[in-house]
Design a protein around this motif. Structure first.
Motif, short mmCIF file in Angstrom:
data_model
loop_
_atom_site.label_atom_id
_atom_site.label_comp_id
_atom_site.label_asym_id
_atom_site.label_seq_id
_atom_site.Cartn_x
_atom_site.Cartn_y
_atom_site.Cartn_z
N THR A 108 0.81 -1.22 0.00
CA THR A 108 0.00 0.00 0.00
C THR A 108 0.84 1.27 0.00
N SER A 109 2.14 1.15 -0.28
CA SER A 109 3.03 2.31 -0.18
C SER A 109 3.12 3.13 -1.46
N GLY A 110 2.46 2.71 -2.52
CA GLY A 110 2.55 3.42 -3.78
C GLY A 110 3.76 2.98 -4.58
N GLY A 111 3.85 3.49 -5.81
CA GLY A 111 4.96 3.10 -6.67
C GLY A 111 4.62 1.91 -7.54
N GLY A 112 5.48 1.61 -8.49
CA GLY A 112 5.27 0.48 -9.38
C GLY A 112 5.49 -0.84 -8.69
N PHE A 113 4.91 -1.90 -9.23
CA PHE A 113 5.02 -3.21 -8.59
C PHE A 113 6.47 -3.67 -8.49
N TRP A 114 7.30 -3.26 -9.45
CA TRP A 114 8.71 -3.67 -9.43
C TRP A 114 9.51 -2.96 -8.34
N GLU A 115 8.92 -1.91 -7.76
CA GLU A 115 9.58 -1.18 -6.68
C GLU A 115 9.23 -1.74 -5.31
N LYS A 116 8.34 -2.71 -5.28
CA LYS A 116 7.90 -3.30 -4.03
C LYS A 116 8.54 -4.67 -3.86
N PRO A 117 8.73 -5.11 -2.63
CA PRO A 117 9.35 -6.43 -2.42
C PRO A 117 8.56 -7.54 -3.10
N LEU A 118 9.28 -8.54 -3.56
CA LEU A 118 8.63 -9.66 -4.23
C LEU A 118 7.76 -10.46 -3.28
N ASP A 119 7.93 -10.27 -1.97
CA ASP A 119 7.10 -11.05 -1.04
C ASP A 119 5.63 -10.65 -1.10
N ALA A 120 5.30 -9.67 -1.96
CA ALA A 120 3.88 -9.38 -2.20
C ALA A 120 3.15 -10.61 -2.70
N VAL A 121 3.89 -11.56 -3.27
CA VAL A 121 3.25 -12.77 -3.78
C VAL A 121 2.67 -13.63 -2.66
N MET A 122 2.99 -13.32 -1.40
CA MET A 122 2.39 -14.07 -0.31
C MET A 122 0.87 -13.93 -0.33
N MET A 123 0.37 -12.86 -0.97
CA MET A 123 -1.08 -12.67 -1.06
C MET A 123 -1.73 -13.77 -1.89
#
Length: 291
Positions: A108-123
């Protein structure tokens, strides 16, 4: 632990805090036996506090029967054990609420998906896969309880059709809605209903921490924010209407709209406001069925 047959038995996943806790409390107020699942058993283990035991006790205090079950919904064996416990202790399952969701703060911090940690896949594991696997494990008990018109509620949201928190989050919500549609096809004629439910902007511990940090920014949003219990109240009202839940089976529903239809108000007496005009509504699907 036997209970009278007129008590409805529910499982609410991911209910240590947040929306799951609110749903569990509302079902407790309606007299349900509620199995409260989640990973948190020590309040110090999470920066927002809350445990499955605390929620279960609050369910009992509200008039229901709360039963805490520590369960990691990534663990299929743990989910199978949960369902086995419900079967052994009650023999039926009337309501399954698939709410468990793991959302990294960075999503939820904004920015492109590539700028966020890959652990977003835990969702995908706790949110999408867990909705499927928990329902898969519970299906035989739900079907065995068919004369009681069981209901499965898969918690989804507006991210299914609008950009919200990025592609991973949106893919999970869109997947939950399509999964619900297809589960509805398979469950047709069995007596078991399934819906996806979209809450609005919620007054959860996580959200209110953000609001408290910048109250001016959220001043206009506060009057229409929903208490987590509203979703649980809507679920209880839908569960009490066998004809309606069968008619809506397989559909994604906006929680505020369902609440208004069923005459449900929020805990402060307000009529909830749908976010459809701002964020859009559920998608439609083809009627074709290929087996």
């Amino acid at each position: 632990m036997p209970h009278p047959k007129d008590h409805r038995v529910a499982v609410v996943t991911g209910a240590s805090r947040g929306l799951g806790k609110g749903i569990a409390l509302a079902l407790g107020e309606a007299g349900y036996v509620v199995y409260v699942t989640g990973r948190t058993v020590d309040p110090a283990a999470h920066d927002l506090g809350g445990t499955v035991g605390e929620t279960a006790r609050a369910v009992t205090e509200r008039g229901g029967t709360g039963i805490a079950v520590a369960c990691d919904h990534r663990d299929d064996d743990a989910v199978a054990a949960l369902v086995a416990q419900v079967r052994a202790e009650h023999g039926v399952l009337d309501v399954l609420v698939n709410n468990a969701f793991a959302v990294p703060d960075e999503v939820t911090s904004g920015g492109g998906f590539w700028e966020k940690p890959l652990d977003a896949v835990m969702m995908f594991d706790v949110g999408l896969r867990s909705t499927y696997t928990t329902t898969w494990h519970a299906a035989p008990l739900l079907l065995a309880s068919a004369e009681r018109a069981p209901l499965v509620v898969n918690i989804s949201g507006f991210g299914a059709t609008c950009y919200l928190h990025g592609p991973a989050y949106g893919a999970v919500k869109a997947g939950v809605d399509k999964m619900t549609h297809d589960m509805g096809v398979d469950l047709a004629g069995t007596g078991v209903s399934v819906v996806a439910l979209w809450p609005g902007l919620l007054r959860t511990e996580r959200t209110m921490r953000v609001v408290d940090g910048d109250p001016d920014l959220y001043r206009d949003s506060l009057p229409i924010m929903e208490y987590p219990e509203l979703t649980g109240r809507a679920i209880a009202a839908l569960d009490a209407d066998p004809a309606l839940k069968q008619a809506r089976s397989g559909q994604a529903l906006i929680g505020a709209e369902l609440a208004v239809e069923l005459g449900v108000t929020d805990v402060d007496g307000r009529t909830p406001v749908s976010r459809r005009a701002l964020l859009g509504g559920p998608a439609g699907y083809s009627d074709a069925i290929v087996r």
